[in-house]
Design a protein around this motif. Structure first.
Motif, short mmCIF file in Angstrom:
data_model
loop_
_atom_site.label_atom_id
_atom_site.label_comp_id
_atom_site.label_asym_id
_atom_site.label_seq_id
_atom_site.Cartn_x
_atom_site.Cartn_y
_atom_site.Cartn_z
N LEU A 84 41.82 44.19 38.96
CA LEU A 84 40.38 44.33 39.77
C LEU A 84 39.52 42.94 39.71
O LEU A 84 39.50 42.37 38.92
N VAL A 85 38.99 42.86 40.94
CA VAL A 85 37.96 41.82 40.91
C VAL A 85 36.61 42.52 40.52
O VAL A 85 36.08 43.26 41.34
N ARG A 86 36.03 42.22 39.47
CA ARG A 86 34.82 42.64 38.95
C ARG A 86 33.80 42.54 39.87
O ARG A 86 33.56 41.44 40.21
N PRO A 87 33.03 43.16 40.14
CA PRO A 87 31.65 43.17 41.03
C PRO A 87 30.87 42.11 40.17
O PRO A 87 30.68 42.42 38.91
N GLY A 88 30.22 41.38 41.07
CA GLY A 88 29.44 40.19 40.74
C GLY A 88 30.14 39.13 40.12
O GLY A 88 29.33 38.04 39.48
N THR A 89 31.60 38.95 40.05
CA THR A 89 31.90 37.60 39.53
C THR A 89 32.37 36.79 40.65
O THR A 89 32.54 37.30 41.83
N THR A 90 32.31 35.49 40.54
CA THR A 90 32.81 34.51 41.29
C THR A 90 34.29 33.95 41.36
O THR A 90 34.84 33.82 40.33
N VAL A 91 34.99 34.45 42.53
CA VAL A 91 36.43 34.30 42.34
C VAL A 91 36.90 33.00 42.88
O VAL A 91 36.24 32.26 43.97
N ARG A 92 37.63 32.48 42.27
CA ARG A 92 38.43 31.41 42.20
C ARG A 92 40.22 31.48 42.40
O ARG A 92 40.62 31.91 41.40
N LEU A 93 40.78 31.47 43.45
CA LEU A 93 42.03 31.99 43.59
C LEU A 93 42.90 31.10 42.63
O LEU A 93 44.04 31.43 42.37
N ALA A 94 42.58 29.71 42.56
CA ALA A 94 43.46 29.06 41.54
C ALA A 94 43.52 29.47 40.00
O ALA A 94 44.41 29.35 39.50
N HIS A 95 42.65 30.46 39.70
CA HIS A 95 42.77 31.12 38.44
C HIS A 95 43.41 32.40 38.56
O HIS A 95 43.75 33.11 37.43
N TRP A 96 44.44 32.89 39.66
CA TRP A 96 45.08 33.95 39.67
C TRP A 96 46.34 33.50 40.19
O TRP A 96 46.65 32.91 41.24
N ASN A 97 47.30 33.42 39.37
CA ASN A 97 48.70 33.31 39.40
C ASN A 97 49.31 34.32 40.34
O ASN A 97 49.92 35.45 39.99
N PRO A 98 49.99 33.75 41.56
CA PRO A 98 50.66 34.42 42.46
C PRO A 98 52.00 34.84 41.79
O PRO A 98 52.72 35.69 42.60
N ASP A 99 52.54 34.17 40.96
CA ASP A 99 53.66 34.59 40.14
C ASP A 99 53.59 35.49 38.93
O ASP A 99 54.54 35.94 38.50
N ASP A 100 52.31 35.88 38.58
CA ASP A 100 52.10 36.81 37.56
C ASP A 100 52.96 38.15 37.76
O ASP A 100 52.87 38.65 38.97
N THR A 101 53.37 38.49 36.56
CA THR A 101 54.22 39.94 36.90
C THR A 101 53.60 40.77 35.55
O THR A 101 53.96 41.86 35.20
N LEU A 102 52.45 40.41 34.96
CA LEU A 102 51.93 41.21 33.80
C LEU A 102 52.93 41.51 32.90
O LEU A 102 52.82 42.58 32.11
#
Length: 255
Positions: A8-26
């Motif tokens: 989830l992108v939490r409402p009110g947070t600033t998103v920087r896609l560099a902080h989201w790993n596109p290879d992530d699989t949890l």
């Protein structure tokens, strides 16, 4: 694991896609029978769609966005495959027709909002009016910057009318996009999916990335949240999207 909470992108947070790993699989692996998990999710979606249609109290609007070759078509093909087409409609938003362009930018969108009991899938969406319109300079900055607020009001109105708005950004890396475009060029069965616009958009990768960050920051709300789906690995993309849809619909406690 609650996929909604993790992605989830939490409402009110600033998103920087560099902080989201596109290879992530949890921490999932393909060897852990991800295909079986997706199959179970698809079967469960079939049951939940039946309840949605029988209850006829709400509708579901699924928004798919992402860079070219991020997997929007593949997600529809692999995750939505078990849905009953009688109650499901896919709309691909292209460049506005002359008639559409003569109206406000949300006019064509509202025409295809699902009725109660149905599911609508947007392959691209009204967000193109703060993405392509911004990056390609189709409208001036005061116009597109005001649209975030308009979109939020529109989606809040849909929520008030019992339309569940679930939005997915299929997040891939620039290197993975290059690999997929090269694969399409090399495969005669996929060459039709390539156009000059794909390469023009790739040259504007950084501008599109900033535009995505702004819309995710400004338009992930309580009534219409955004989920960032790591999509470099197609099997995890399908697992995450299917699981989030199951979680959203189960939370409705439909009868």
């Amino acid at each position: 694991m609650d996929f909604r909470d993790k992605l989830l992108v939490r409402p009110g947070t600033t998103v920087r896609l560099a902080h989201w790993n596109p290879d992530d699989t949890l921490h999932f692996s393909k060897d852990e029978d991800a295909r079986d998990a997706v199959a179970r999710n698809i079967a469960r979606l079939d049951e939940l769609q039946y309840r949605l249609y029988a209850e006829r109290r709400r509708a579901v609007l699924i928004v798919l966005q992402g860079m070219d070759s991020s997997g929007k078509d593949g997600t529809i093909r692999h995750v939505m495959t078990g849905l009953n087409p009688q109650g499901c409609r896919v709309t691909a938003f292209k460049e506005p027709s002359p008639q559409e362009a003569a109206h406000d930018f949300l006019w064509r969108v509202h025409q295809v909002v699902p009725q109660r009991g149905d599911i609508a899938i947007f392959n691209r969406s009204h967000y193109e009016d703060v993405l392509a319109a911004r990056v390609r300079k189709l409208v001036p900055r005061p116009v597109w910057s005001a649209r975030y607020r308009t979109i939020n009001r529109f989606e809040e109105y849909l929520a008030e009318e019992n339309v569940l708005v679930v939005k997915f950004l299929l997040h891939i890396s620039k290197a993975e996009q290059k690999r997929r475009l090269a694969e399409r060029l090399a495969n005669p069965m996929k060459q039709w999916k390539i156009s000059a616009d794909d390469f023009a958009a790739r040259r504007a990768w950084s501008a599109y990335r900033r535009a995505y960050e702004d819309l995710l920051t400004q338009c992930s709300t309580r009534h219409a949240p955004w989920y960032i789906i790591p999509a470099n690995k197609k099997w995890f993309r399908d697992l995450a999207v299917s699981r989030i849809l199951v979680e959203v619909l189960e939370a409705c406690h439909m009868r």
